[in-house]
Scaffold this motif. Structure first.
Motif, short mmCIF file in Angstrom:
data_model
loop_
_atom_site.label_atom_id
_atom_site.label_comp_id
_atom_site.label_asym_id
_atom_site.label_seq_id
_atom_site.Cartn_x
_atom_site.Cartn_y
_atom_site.Cartn_z
N SER A 15 -2.90 -10.84 11.86
CA SER A 15 -3.31 -9.44 11.73
C SER A 15 -2.12 -8.56 11.37
N SER A 16 -0.94 -8.88 11.86
CA SER A 16 0.24 -8.08 11.49
C SER A 16 0.65 -8.35 10.05
N CYS A 17 0.41 -9.55 9.56
CA CYS A 17 0.72 -9.86 8.16
C CYS A 17 -0.18 -9.10 7.22
N ALA A 18 -1.38 -8.80 7.63
CA ALA A 18 -2.31 -8.07 6.77
C ALA A 18 -1.77 -6.70 6.42
N SER A 19 -1.04 -6.08 7.33
CA SER A 19 -0.50 -4.76 7.04
C SER A 19 0.61 -4.82 6.00
N PHE A 20 1.21 -5.99 5.81
CA PHE A 20 2.26 -6.14 4.82
C PHE A 20 1.70 -6.41 3.42
N THR A 21 0.42 -6.79 3.34
CA THR A 21 -0.14 -7.13 2.04
C THR A 21 -1.35 -6.29 1.68
N GLY A 22 -1.78 -5.39 2.53
CA GLY A 22 -2.98 -4.60 2.27
C GLY A 22 -2.75 -3.44 1.33
N PRO A 23 -3.79 -2.62 1.17
CA PRO A 23 -3.69 -1.49 0.24
C PRO A 23 -2.60 -0.49 0.61
N GLY A 24 -2.36 -0.29 1.88
CA GLY A 24 -1.30 0.62 2.29
C GLY A 24 0.06 0.13 1.83
N ARG A 25 0.25 -1.16 1.88
CA ARG A 25 1.51 -1.75 1.42
C ARG A 25 1.63 -1.63 -0.10
N GLU A 26 0.52 -1.82 -0.80
CA GLU A 26 0.54 -1.66 -2.25
C GLU A 26 0.95 -0.24 -2.65
N VAL A 27 0.40 0.73 -1.94
CA VAL A 27 0.72 2.13 -2.24
C VAL A 27 2.19 2.40 -1.95
N GLN A 28 2.70 1.88 -0.84
CA GLN A 28 4.11 2.08 -0.52
C GLN A 28 5.01 1.42 -1.58
N THR A 29 4.63 0.25 -2.03
CA THR A 29 5.39 -0.42 -3.08
C THR A 29 5.35 0.41 -4.36
N ALA A 30 4.19 0.95 -4.71
CA ALA A 30 4.08 1.81 -5.89
C ALA A 30 4.94 3.07 -5.73
N ASN A 31 4.93 3.65 -4.54
CA ASN A 31 5.79 4.81 -4.28
C ASN A 31 7.26 4.46 -4.48
N ASP A 32 7.65 3.29 -4.00
CA ASP A 32 9.04 2.83 -4.17
C ASP A 32 9.36 2.64 -5.66
N LEU A 33 8.40 2.13 -6.42
CA LEU A 33 8.61 1.95 -7.86
C LEU A 33 8.80 3.30 -8.55
#
Length: 137
Positions: A15-33
């Protein structure tokens, strides 16, 4: 008992790994980009997140990030018309969001820019016609 502990530990880990790969993580990665000025990749990731997780809690962040990335003056492929559409959609879908006034300001500026661009094109066509008539006399 030992198996139960392993099962609980595994469940917590997954369940903790899901937070690293879910939509919230995608948005954070996009923000970093975006911060790294990698707009093409960021825009693609925002769109993927919106498409794949339209009802997630991070979809407002993805749509707002997409709109601002499309409008960014630092983005060499900026697209004001597309940014305006994304801000329109953001305002329609998330009227209670804390960024709503900022999104509305963006919409107004982008609409004004769009209207000015259309006026300039009309003036150019008018000038060309006027010049053609003048040369024809």
């Amino acid at each position: 008992m030992k198996q139960l502990f392993v099962l609980i530990a595994l469940t917590v880990l997954l369940s903790s790994c899901a937070s690293f790969t879910g939509p919230g993580r995608e948005v954070q990665t996009a923000n970093d980009l975006v911060q790294s000025k990698k707009y093409t990749e960021a825009i693609a990731l925002y769109r993927k997140s919106i498409r794949e997780h339209p009802t997630s809690s991070s979809s407002a962040d993805a749509r707002y990030g997409l709109a601002t990335a499309l409008a960014s003056f630092e983005n060499p492929q900026r697209d004001y018309a597309q940014a305006l559409q994304e801000f329109d959609e953001f305002v329609r879908l998330y009227p209670g969001d804390a960024r709503i006034r900022e999104a509305q300001n963006w919409r107004q500026v982008l609409r004004t820019l769009h209207d000015l661009s259309k006026s300039i094109e009309q003036l150019k066509r008018l000038d060309i016609r006027h010049e053609e008539r003048r040369k024809g006399k």
